[in-house]
Design a protein around this motif. Sequence first.
Motif, PDB file in Angstrom:
ATOM      1  N   VAL A  30      50.659  49.388  31.526  1.00 14.38           N
ATOM      2  CA  VAL A  30      50.186  48.269  32.338  1.00 14.38           C
ATOM      3  C   VAL A  30      49.624  47.196  31.420  1.00 14.38           C
ATOM      4  N   THR A  31      50.147  45.981  31.540  1.00 13.25           N
ATOM      5  CA  THR A  31      49.599  44.846  30.803  1.00 13.25           C
ATOM      6  C   THR A  31      48.631  44.091  31.704  1.00 13.25           C
ATOM      7  N   ILE A  32      47.420  43.899  31.227  1.00  9.75           N
ATOM      8  CA  ILE A  32      46.424  43.092  31.938  1.00  9.75           C
ATOM      9  C   ILE A  32      46.136  41.860  31.106  1.00  9.75           C
ATOM     10  N   ILE A  33      46.200  40.699  31.746  1.00  8.14           N
ATOM     11  CA  ILE A  33      46.033  39.422  31.049  1.00  8.14           C
ATOM     12  C   ILE A  33      44.770  38.721  31.544  1.00  8.14           C
ATOM     13  N   THR A  34      43.926  38.326  30.613  1.00  6.02           N
ATOM     14  CA  THR A  34      42.759  37.495  30.929  1.00  6.02           C
ATOM     15  C   THR A  34      42.915  36.162  30.222  1.00  6.02           C
ATOM     16  N   VAL A  35      42.826  35.077  30.971  1.00  2.00           N
ATOM     17  CA  VAL A  35      42.829  33.747  30.356  1.00  2.00           C
ATOM     18  C   VAL A  35      41.466  33.111  30.603  1.00  2.00           C
ATOM     19  N   CYS A  36      41.022  32.305  29.663  1.00  2.00           N
ATOM     20  CA  CYS A  36      39.687  31.735  29.813  1.00  2.00           C
ATOM     21  C   CYS A  36      39.538  30.460  28.993  1.00  2.00           C
ATOM     22  N   TYR A  37      38.543  29.684  29.384  1.00  2.00           N
ATOM     23  CA  TYR A  37      38.134  28.508  28.612  1.00  2.00           C
ATOM     24  C   TYR A  37      36.674  28.233  28.946  1.00  2.00           C
ATOM     25  N   ASN A  38      35.820  28.339  27.943  1.00  2.00           N
ATOM     26  CA  ASN A  38      34.381  28.109  28.106  1.00  2.00           C
ATOM     27  C   ASN A  38      33.807  28.924  29.270  1.00  2.00           C
ATOM     28  N   ARG A  39      33.930  30.244  29.160  1.00  2.00           N
ATOM     29  CA  ARG A  39      33.419  31.155  30.188  1.00  2.00           C
ATOM     30  C   ARG A  39      32.423  32.143  29.569  1.00  2.00           C
ATOM     31  N   LYS A  40      31.516  31.631  28.778  1.00  2.00           N
ATOM     32  CA  LYS A  40      30.544  32.466  28.082  1.00  2.00           C
ATOM     33  C   LYS A  40      29.740  33.337  29.045  1.00  2.00           C
ATOM     34  N   ALA A  41      29.418  32.810  30.202  1.00  2.00           N
ATOM     35  CA  ALA A  41      28.538  33.523  31.136  1.00  2.00           C
ATOM     36  C   ALA A  41      29.194  34.729  31.788  1.00  2.00           C
ATOM     37  N   THR A  42      30.523  34.725  31.897  1.00  2.00           N
ATOM     38  CA  THR A  42      31.191  35.777  32.679  1.00  2.00           C
ATOM     39  C   THR A  42      32.233  36.585  31.921  1.00  2.00           C
ATOM     40  N   ILE A  43      32.681  36.108  30.775  1.00  2.00           N
ATOM     41  CA  ILE A  43      33.827  36.740  30.100  1.00  2.00           C
ATOM     42  C   ILE A  43      33.546  38.188  29.711  1.00  2.00           C
ATOM     43  N   GLU A  44      32.312  38.500  29.331  1.00  2.00           N
ATOM     44  CA  GLU A  44      32.029  39.869  28.878  1.00  2.00           C
ATOM     45  C   GLU A  44      32.184  40.881  30.009  1.00  2.00           C
TER      46      GLU A  44
END
Length: 248
Positions: free
Chosen positions: A3-17
């Motif tokens: 299973v491939t899970i993809i996370t994309v983000c930009y300036n999401r310091k508060a929630t990315i972890e």
Amino acid sequence: MKVTIITVCYNRKATIEKAIKSVLQQNYENIEYIVVDGNSTDGTKEIIESYQDRISQYISEPDSGMYDAINKGIKLATGDIIGLMHSDDEFYDSKTISRIVARFEFYTNTEGVYGNGVYVSNDAEERLIRNRIGGIFSLNKVKDGWLPLHPTVYLKKSVIDKYGLYSLNFKIASDTEFLLRYLYKYKIKMTYINVYIVKMRMGGMSTNTKRALEVLYEDYKIYKYHGLTAIQAVFLKKTIALRQYLVH
């Protein structure tokens, strides 16, 4: 089954972890985890890099928006099944991917699986705001404005290879076009799993009320493009959404 899970983000310091941890805490072992960052400048990259030894593939570079980033992730994917974990969200529990894989293994002809999701407040209390119960798939429901909750949808990679990536013609509603293309135009075989898959935070890109009018306009163009009665479909879609909000 990988299973491939993809996370994309930009300036999401508060929630990315939280998003990353919810993937890494899954009890299913055969997971390829891809993170695509849009060259964040707020400390997001440093958080991602602290987990880099547990992330299968990580890139950080400028992109043309969320859907461009998702497409980059899909092109890197080598899994049999592909799903998304948005940077504001997290899995409902640690057994989510195991349940999804079990459904694919039981219904061997299915091309996609989807389930339920909840929206919670963007604070420490995480109050339940909206309950999205997917329900059994029906093409008539799709014509009447219903779509599965996008982050709960997992598709076979072979199907995505066949029917294509996310359109870059839409800024924030390309997931609607993607789902309509797969479910309505190509009528892929979908299977519903009656479990909660994702917990989404209000205030993320897909739940930001400031973007409501832009979403409505893009949805209208998308439904019209796919030959549906656009005004009616969009109205019914929003009516369905309003019924899912909980009164406190």
